[in-house]
Design an enzyme around this catalytic site. Structure first.
Site, short mmCIF file in Angstrom:
data_model
loop_
_atom_site.label_atom_id
_atom_site.label_comp_id
_atom_site.label_asym_id
_atom_site.label_seq_id
_atom_site.Cartn_x
_atom_site.Cartn_y
_atom_site.Cartn_z
N ASP A 54 -5.98 29.80 -19.45
CA ASP A 54 -6.32 30.56 -20.59
C ASP A 54 -5.39 30.21 -21.60
O ASP A 54 -4.04 30.03 -21.39
CB ASP A 54 -6.20 32.15 -20.29
CG ASP A 54 -6.64 33.09 -21.38
OD1 ASP A 54 -7.85 32.88 -21.99
OD2 ASP A 54 -5.88 33.77 -21.61
N GLU B 40 -7.91 25.93 -22.18
CA GLU B 40 -8.55 26.57 -23.31
C GLU B 40 -7.85 26.08 -24.75
O GLU B 40 -6.78 26.43 -24.84
CB GLU B 40 -8.53 28.02 -23.23
CG GLU B 40 -8.99 28.49 -24.45
CD GLU B 40 -8.94 30.16 -24.48
OE1 GLU B 40 -9.55 30.77 -25.35
OE2 GLU B 40 -7.87 30.62 -23.97
#
Length: 630
Positions: free
Chosen positions: A358, A388
């Site tokens: 993330d 990400e």
């Protein structure tokens, strides 16, 4: 290579690159130690007397490398240059470089100006430069991942399974799986408790593995599963505990075991930039016995967070108070995740296939370097690491620092949001040239092994459902409120258009370079606007049969044709709303054509078999149709 000439009529030079005797003109990322042979074919009518390659490491001064004259044939001068990337990089063994070609013409000089790292115009002033990314010589990505099909599951909304799960007094259970409306804020940006659960769990995912296998899925990417207050779990409470409401460690081990039987790997979502304020580490609400940095100034986690004015003013992710940001410059904090016996290694050793990271832009180079070492070490090099990153990861700058994600020391892959942007430009705006430029620029700037491993997405938990986007066709939604979005559905005609376009979008997603990542329910026709409305429950027994059949067919085509695993990629045509490209390896070539326009198009390939229909192609591609020509 296509070229456009702005100043010299029809005197366009041709530029080609070869590596080890193989054409690499569409590529710009190579292992350190490669020798890149440049060949420039320059018509004499251009008036050029010499050609120079001007190159520089990112942020450093340029140097000029003259090409050697090789020969003249049919009025075309040929120049050549061999570029040794090991010499170029020096001891670093990797680096990001930019270059341009200069055509000297006596009183003036023409410069290449590229807009997608492949095609170029000639201009009288320096402009866009080509990219050259040199990665570590031993960098590769896991072979098992290339050619796979990924399925992205938001755990609470996928399937309710039989198995023991925990309960909590501070949650709302919505038992209306088919029609229940999730919590939503009055307007975007307002606080939201996110404590409404529909009951999806890890037991349910295990029960649905045969369904996923029927789609050809080989990788399941789970939304966060660690103990946390919210339904989305991006506010981690304890990284070493699987959330009891999802079934805890017993359900997770069961899922790993069942998935392994079907040769499906599980990837976890690593939310390592921040925790929840309701966590073992921060403990704002004193639910963990005053263990955390907020509740106890003497906590062992006190230095893991940056307080401006203890305890109420602290650094957060994007100003969100419930997400205090971790301080990875503290060794103990960083090594909790990346060290021996830490979070990353624990779950790799349990049997996961890797991590999706993330907000990778928030993670330091040191953190990513160490994480790669532990993941690769614990998995014999087989663990996949996906970041990400929303933009071009080869050139990404975050916090004024150029990132080195794809040079061999950090990530294997990234979420391919540029592909999503390109697909929407083609299918909604009818802009095939934009689609082509994006696909070319990514293919030219990422290492080949990364291109083969890209996470190609059309939707995620952060975006509107792709069917809704395509069905609305760019419609202005600014007049609607969240109360509207909570109940809005596409009209019958808009839904029909969306389904037709989604079949085209999925065809693109499954056949360009990289790995398709299907957000749960997209294949079933789930609609939804922006977060949280994109997180509806899976419609078991109410799927769109037309879409589901198409996804199953694409899965079969992809898994039966190795050219989609690691074959080369080339755009053949891109005009209006028509795009044609090829995947090839040696003598094996498959051509894909997508026509998103309202008119039929004539394309090459008459007599070849269309894998979507099994019939011989007649050379005419109907409006709103695609072919995959064998």
């Amino acid at each position: 290579m296509l070229t456009r000439l702005s100043v010299a009529g029809d005197c366009t030079p041709r530029i080609s690159k070869t590596v080890n005797g193989k054409d690499a003109s569409s590529r710009g990322a190579f292992p350190c130690g490669s020798v890149i042979d440049f060949t420039v074919s320059c018509p004499r009518s251009l008036g050029s007397s010499a050609v120079v390659l001007r190159i520089a490491r990112d942020g450093e001064a340029y140097r000029d490398l003259p090409l050697s004259y090789a020969k003249t044939e049919n009025g075309v001068d040929e120049y050549a240059l061999s570029l040794d990337t090991a010499e170029l990089c020096g001891g670093a063994g990797e680096g990001l470089f930019y270059y341009e070609l200069l055509f000297l013409r006596g009183l003036d000089t023409l410069f290449t100006d590229t807009y997608n790292f492949v095609d170029f115009t000639l201009e009288r002033a320096s402009g866009g430069r080509f990219i050259l990314l040199i990665h570590k010589a031993d960098f590769d990505t896991p072979e098992w991942f290339k050619g796979s099909i990924m399925y992205h599951v938001f755990v609470d909304r996928f399937a309710v399974g039989e198995g023991e799960v925990g309960t909590r007094d501070d949650v709302i259970i919505n038992s209306d799986w088919e029609n229940g409306i999730m919590q939503y804020p009055e307007k975007a940006g307002d606080k939201l408790a996110n404590n409404m659960f529909f009951g999806g769990n890890l037991w349910g995912i295990a029960e649905k593995l045969p369904y996923l296998s029927s789609l050809g899925v080989g990788v399941i990417y789970l939304s966060p599963i660690f103990k946390a207050y919210s339904n989305h779990k991006y506010d981690t409470g304890n990284y070493l505990e699987i959330d009891a409401m999802f079934g805890g460690e017993a359900a997770f081990k069961n899922l790993l075991d069942k998935a392994k039987e079907l040769n499906i790997r599980i990837i976890l979502d690593g939310v390592f930039n921040h925790t929840g304020d309701d966590s073992l580490y921060f403990d704002r609400y004193e639910k963990y016995g005053r263990t955390g940095a907020y509740s106890n100034p003497d906590s062992p986690f006190r230095e893991w967070f940056r307080f401006r004015n203890y305890p109420d003013e602290y650094e957060t992710w994007w100003g969100i108070q419930i997400l205090p940001k971790l301080n990875h410059s503290v060794d103990d904090c960083r090594e909790y995740f990346t060290g021996k016996g830490g979070v990353c290694e624990k779950y790799i050793e349990m049997g996961i296939g890797g991590w999706r990271l993330d907000v990778a832009d928030e993670l330091s180079d040191t953190f990513l370097d160490e994480l790669r070492d532990v993941v690769k070490g614990a998995s014999a090099g087989e663990g996949i690491i996906i970041g990400e990153v929303w933009e071009n990861a080869a050139e990404k700058i975050s916090y004024s620092q150029r990132r080195r994600y794809l040079r061999g020391d950090q990530l294997d892959s990234v979420m391919n949001y540029p592909f999503r942007n390109a697909a929407l430009a083609l299918l909604v705006d009818g802009d095939a040239p934009f689609f082509a430029d994006i696909l070319k620029s990514v293919y030219a700037s990422y290492p080949k092994c990364v291109c083969d491993s890209l996470m190609n997405l059309l939707g995620t938990h952060d975006t509107e459902r792709i069917l809704t986007v395509l069905g609305n066709g760019g419609r202005d939604l600014s007049e609607f409120t969240n109360d509207d979005f909570a109940v809005m559905k596409l009209s019958d005609s808009d839904r029909e258009r969306g389904i037709n376009l989604l079949k085209l979008a999925a065809t693109l997603q499954y056949t360009v370079y990289g790995v398709p990542s299907v957000f749960y329910g997209d294949e079933a026709g789930v609609e939804g606007y922006s977060d949280p409305f994109c997180r509806k429950t899976y419609p078991w027994g109410r799927e769109c049969g037309e879409l589901l059949a198409h996804y199953r067919l694409l899965g079969k085509i992809r898994t039966q044709n190795d050219v989609f695993k690691d074959g080369d990629f080339q755009i053949e045509r891109a005009e209006g709303a028509l795009v044609v490209y090829s995947r090839f390896d040696g003598d094996r070539r498959i051509t894909v054509a997508v026509n998103a326009s309202g008119e039929a198009a004539c394309i090459d390939g008459k007599g070849r078999t269309d894998l979507l229909t099994g019939a011989a192609f007649d050379g005419t591609l109907a409006p709103m149709c695609a072919v995959i020509l064998n």
